[in-house]
Design a protein around this motif. Structure first.
Motif, mmCIF file in Angstrom:
data_model
loop_
_atom_site.group_PDB
_atom_site.id
_atom_site.type_symbol
_atom_site.label_atom_id
_atom_site.label_comp_id
_atom_site.label_asym_id
_atom_site.label_seq_id
_atom_site.Cartn_x
_atom_site.Cartn_y
_atom_site.Cartn_z
ATOM 1 N N TYR A 104 -19.335 4.079 -18.033
ATOM 2 C CA TYR A 104 -19.858 2.613 -18.075
ATOM 3 C C TYR A 104 -20.785 2.753 -16.874
ATOM 4 C CZ TYR A 104 -16.812 1.994 -21.860
ATOM 5 O OH TYR A 104 -16.018 1.969 -22.962
ATOM 6 N N GLU A 105 -22.029 2.412 -17.004
ATOM 7 C CA GLU A 105 -22.715 2.210 -15.821
ATOM 8 C C GLU A 105 -22.587 0.966 -15.035
ATOM 9 O OE1 GLU A 105 -24.910 4.483 -14.430
ATOM 10 O OE2 GLU A 105 -25.074 5.920 -15.898
ATOM 11 N N ASN A 106 -22.587 -0.037 -15.670
ATOM 12 C CA ASN A 106 -22.370 -1.245 -14.866
ATOM 13 C C ASN A 106 -21.460 -2.267 -15.711
ATOM 14 O OD1 ASN A 106 -22.948 -3.583 -13.332
ATOM 15 N ND2 ASN A 106 -25.039 -3.734 -13.745
ATOM 16 N N HIS A 107 -20.239 -2.229 -15.214
ATOM 17 C CA HIS A 107 -19.164 -2.869 -15.962
ATOM 18 C C HIS A 107 -18.240 -3.863 -15.069
ATOM 19 C CE1 HIS A 107 -16.384 -2.528 -19.434
ATOM 20 N NE2 HIS A 107 -15.457 -2.948 -18.483
ATOM 21 N N PRO A 108 -18.016 -4.857 -15.395
ATOM 22 C CA PRO A 108 -17.394 -5.910 -14.535
ATOM 23 C C PRO A 108 -15.920 -5.567 -14.508
ATOM 24 C CG PRO A 108 -17.863 -6.687 -16.867
ATOM 25 C CD PRO A 108 -18.260 -5.276 -16.889
ATOM 26 N N LEU A 109 -15.340 -5.780 -13.104
ATOM 27 C CA LEU A 109 -13.986 -5.712 -12.758
ATOM 28 C C LEU A 109 -13.362 -6.511 -12.074
ATOM 29 C CD1 LEU A 109 -11.469 -3.456 -12.525
ATOM 30 C CD2 LEU A 109 -12.640 -2.570 -10.446
ATOM 31 N N ARG A 110 -12.170 -7.140 -12.568
ATOM 32 C CA ARG A 110 -11.587 -8.472 -11.891
ATOM 33 C C ARG A 110 -10.662 -7.900 -10.801
ATOM 34 N NH1 ARG A 110 -12.252 -9.608 -17.189
ATOM 35 N NH2 ARG A 110 -9.914 -9.563 -17.541
ATOM 36 N N THR A 111 -10.694 -8.546 -9.817
ATOM 37 C CA THR A 111 -9.480 -8.397 -8.860
ATOM 38 C C THR A 111 -8.380 -9.090 -9.266
ATOM 39 O OG1 THR A 111 -10.137 -10.350 -7.589
ATOM 40 C CG2 THR A 111 -11.263 -8.132 -7.031
ATOM 41 N N LYS A 112 -7.232 -8.953 -8.535
ATOM 42 C CA LYS A 112 -6.123 -9.651 -8.861
ATOM 43 C C LYS A 112 -6.190 -11.310 -8.742
ATOM 44 C CE LYS A 112 -1.049 -9.948 -7.994
ATOM 45 N NZ LYS A 112 0.125 -9.360 -7.105
ATOM 46 N N PRO A 121 -5.493 4.596 -2.274
ATOM 47 C CA PRO A 121 -5.615 3.287 -1.273
ATOM 48 C C PRO A 121 -6.990 2.337 -1.524
ATOM 49 C CG PRO A 121 -4.776 5.052 -0.260
ATOM 50 C CD PRO A 121 -5.155 5.644 -1.369
ATOM 51 N N PHE A 122 -7.975 3.344 -1.619
ATOM 52 C CA PHE A 122 -9.482 2.429 -2.068
ATOM 53 C C PHE A 122 -9.562 1.506 -2.868
ATOM 54 C CE2 PHE A 122 -13.591 2.003 -3.196
ATOM 55 C CZ PHE A 122 -14.526 1.478 -2.203
ATOM 56 N N LEU A 123 -8.867 1.861 -4.108
ATOM 57 C CA LEU A 123 -8.716 0.857 -5.227
ATOM 58 C C LEU A 123 -7.975 -0.181 -4.930
ATOM 59 C CD1 LEU A 123 -10.107 0.514 -7.891
ATOM 60 C CD2 LEU A 123 -8.381 1.688 -9.276
ATOM 61 N N LEU A 124 -6.805 0.002 -4.624
ATOM 62 C CA LEU A 124 -5.842 -0.778 -4.184
ATOM 63 C C LEU A 124 -6.452 -2.116 -3.223
ATOM 64 C CD1 LEU A 124 -2.585 1.189 -3.505
ATOM 65 C CD2 LEU A 124 -3.080 -0.378 -5.450
ATOM 66 N N ASP A 125 -7.139 -1.672 -2.345
ATOM 67 C CA ASP A 125 -7.894 -2.463 -1.374
ATOM 68 C C ASP A 125 -9.080 -3.321 -2.242
ATOM 69 O OD1 ASP A 125 -6.421 -1.799 0.825
ATOM 70 O OD2 ASP A 125 -7.672 -0.618 1.459
ATOM 71 N N LEU A 126 -9.753 -2.586 -2.983
ATOM 72 C CA LEU A 126 -10.868 -3.281 -3.635
ATOM 73 C C LEU A 126 -10.310 -4.189 -4.616
ATOM 74 C CD1 LEU A 126 -13.819 -3.142 -4.228
ATOM 75 C CD2 LEU A 126 -13.245 -1.647 -6.269
ATOM 76 N N MET A 132 0.898 -1.177 0.021
ATOM 77 C CA MET A 132 -0.059 -0.086 -0.143
ATOM 78 C C MET A 132 0.899 1.199 0.172
ATOM 79 S SD MET A 132 -3.285 1.039 0.023
ATOM 80 C CE MET A 132 -4.142 -0.391 0.458
ATOM 81 N N ARG A 133 0.602 2.137 -0.655
ATOM 82 C CA ARG A 133 1.355 3.482 -0.863
ATOM 83 C C ARG A 133 0.931 4.364 0.343
ATOM 84 N NH1 ARG A 133 1.270 7.670 -5.723
ATOM 85 N NH2 ARG A 133 3.155 8.971 -5.215
ATOM 86 N N SER A 134 1.757 4.972 0.771
ATOM 87 C CA SER A 134 1.035 6.082 1.762
ATOM 88 C C SER A 134 2.314 7.391 1.422
ATOM 89 C CB SER A 134 2.048 5.647 3.300
ATOM 90 O OG SER A 134 3.164 5.433 3.231
ATOM 91 N N ASN A 135 1.367 8.495 1.730
ATOM 92 C CA ASN A 135 1.923 9.769 1.329
ATOM 93 C C ASN A 135 1.895 10.743 2.710
ATOM 94 O OD1 ASN A 135 2.095 9.887 -1.818
ATOM 95 N ND2 ASN A 135 0.244 8.873 -1.223
ATOM 96 N N ALA A 136 3.112 10.998 3.069
ATOM 97 C CA ALA A 136 3.246 11.827 4.334
ATOM 98 C C ALA A 136 2.639 13.101 3.871
ATOM 99 C CB ALA A 136 4.706 11.974 4.657
ATOM 100 N N PRO A 137 1.818 13.860 4.942
ATOM 101 C CA PRO A 137 1.366 14.882 5.111
ATOM 102 C C PRO A 137 2.547 16.040 4.850
ATOM 103 C CG PRO A 137 0.952 14.298 7.279
ATOM 104 C CD PRO A 137 1.628 13.049 6.465
ATOM 105 N N ILE A 138 2.169 17.049 4.279
ATOM 106 C CA ILE A 138 3.028 18.242 3.823
ATOM 107 C C ILE A 138 2.601 19.061 5.048
ATOM 108 C CG2 ILE A 138 3.739 19.999 2.273
ATOM 109 C CD1 ILE A 138 2.941 18.162 0.080
ATOM 110 N N SER A 139 3.796 19.584 5.703
ATOM 111 C CA SER A 139 3.583 20.782 6.719
ATOM 112 C C SER A 139 3.458 22.298 6.170
ATOM 113 C CB SER A 139 4.621 20.739 7.823
ATOM 114 O OG SER A 139 5.986 21.006 7.049
#
Length: 417
Positions: free
Chosen positions: A104-112, A59-64, A1-8
């Motif tokens: 696309y209203e209803n499209h199939p997407l395959r996970t890994k 991150p959401f898509l990576l988890d999905l 998972m990619r993480s991005n540190a907040p910028i101060s």
């Protein structure tokens, strides 16, 4: 998972302390976008507009999709299962480059792992500085798709039920009209021979005419009574108003009673009945009237669908499990394999030609099945197919209590009438 540190905010300020307001505003805007990108509850892909390769993913898509960040960067859309093949992807990509928008209203997407997810896919083209990128927003709509599928299934079920209702009403109308029309016609014929003005006198009719006419009317009235009784029984069953009264009964005696009530039908059809009451233990807890109805329906059904010269066999036996088994088999028209699973459904008659050939509402077996179940028993059917007969097997728990412990058995062969 990619993480991005907040910028101060301190890092956004030049070292000299003289902040450039435009640069600061751009940096803050980037920070806000990044936070939205990271926390969004929809999947987001950023593509290079020229090559179509993935350059960022949230991150959401990576988890999905169950992909690690490093392995998804640089892939094409079809490589993560968004489109079925390269040609489909290229066509969509060209459309996107031209129109700068695709949905696309209803499209199939395959996970890994290969699991399919239904998604809503929206893509736009825009510029980041001088660079042209594509942002794809991907929303998981699996729950909505399942609901829509269930709604469609429900609608299909309602449509099927509507068609079944219309067919049932048509059959019922025919079954009512036929005997009523016959009775009405015979009454008109009887009237002709009773001295009305301008009509022949009764003496012009043969002496046996009145008796045969009355027998004709009686048969049709009995058909109507049977029809109405079936409908009332079905209504009571549907409303769960069976009102069963359980007592200890001898199933063999009930079988004999059912045969006596069907004697005229058996003689009229010329069907031989082979009766083998061989169960040493034949007492069960039952409502005698309803049990007789079950057996009459099963035996009457066998007589109805067996051609003249055929045979109906009724046998009983005991099983080691403590069950009384009653089998009713015939050498009749049989049941198609695709109809076996629905033969106990209301208004079911095996195939569409049954009603035109034999009449009836298709309620008898449904009523028998429900009443057997209400007695704590089971009713099963077997058939090797068309013109190969059928066998119905009912099982009831034996009652070996002391009261009424008399048993009955034996064999009787009833010849073809």
């Amino acid at each position: 998972m990619r993480s991005n540190a907040p910028i101060s905010q301190a890092k956004l300020m030049p070292a000299s302390g003289r902040g450039n307001s435009l640069e600061l505003a751009l940096a803050v805007s980037e920070l806000r976008y990044r936070r939205l990108f990271e926390t969004a509850q929809d999947g987001i892909l950023i593509l290079d507009a020229n090559s179509g390769k993935i350059i960022d993913v949230n991150p959401f898509l990576l988890d999905l999709l169950d992909y690690p960040f490093e392995s998804i960067i640089g892939l094409q859309l079809w490589e993560i299962g968004l489109f079925e093949d390269i040609a489909a992807n290229q066509a969509a990509f060209e459309k996107l480059q031209t129109e700068e928008y695709i949905r696309y209203e209803n499209h199939p997407l395959r996970t890994k792992a290969g699991r399919q997810i239904q998604v809503e896919f929206v893509s736009n083209v825009y510029f980041v500085g001088s660079a042209k990128v594509i942002q794809c927003n991907i929303r998981d709509i699996s729950a909505r798709a399942e609901f829509q599928a269930a709604s469609k299934s429900h609608a299909d079920t309602l449509e099927l039920a509507g068609r079944a209702r219309d067919e049932m009403i048509a059959v019922l109308s025919h079954e009512l009209r036929t005997p009523l029309a016959a009775i009405s016609s015979m009454i008109d014929v009887l009237d002709l021979g009773h001295g009305q003005v301008g009509m022949p006198d009764k003496k012009d009719l043969p002496p046996q005419f009145d008796k045969s006419a009355l027998a004709f009317i009686r048969r049709n009235v009995q058909s109507l009574v049977h029809l109405v009784t079936e409908l009332l029984d079905f209504t009571h069953i549907a409303n769960e108003a069976l009102g069963l009264e359980f007592v200890k009964v001898d199933a063999h005696e009930v079988i004999r009673l059912a045969l006596k009530n069907l004697e005229s039908q058996q003689k009229r059809t010329g069907i031989g009945i082979d009766l083998r009451l061989e169960a040493p233990r034949s007492y069960i807890r039952a409502d005698a009237d309803k049990l007789e109805q079950v057996l009459s329906n099963l035996i009457g059904n066998a007589l109805k669908f067996t051609p003249k010269g055929g045979k109906v066999s009724i046998t009983t036996r005991n099983e080691a499990s403590g069950k009384l088994v009653i089998e009713v088999s015939d050498t009749g028209i049989g049941i198609p394999a695709d109809a076996l699973s629905r033969i106990f459904s209301p208004f079911e008659q095996g195939d569409s030609s049954i009603h035109s050939r034999f009449g009836g509402l298709g309620l008898g077996l449904s009523i028998a099945h429900t009443l057997t179940k209400a007695h704590g028993g089971t009713l099963e059917v077997e058939s090797e197919g068309l013109d190969k007969g059928a066998k119905f097997t009912a099982r009831f728990k034996i009652d070996d209590s002391l009261s009424g412990a008399k048993t009955s058995g034996g064999r009787a062969d009833i010849p073809i009438a």
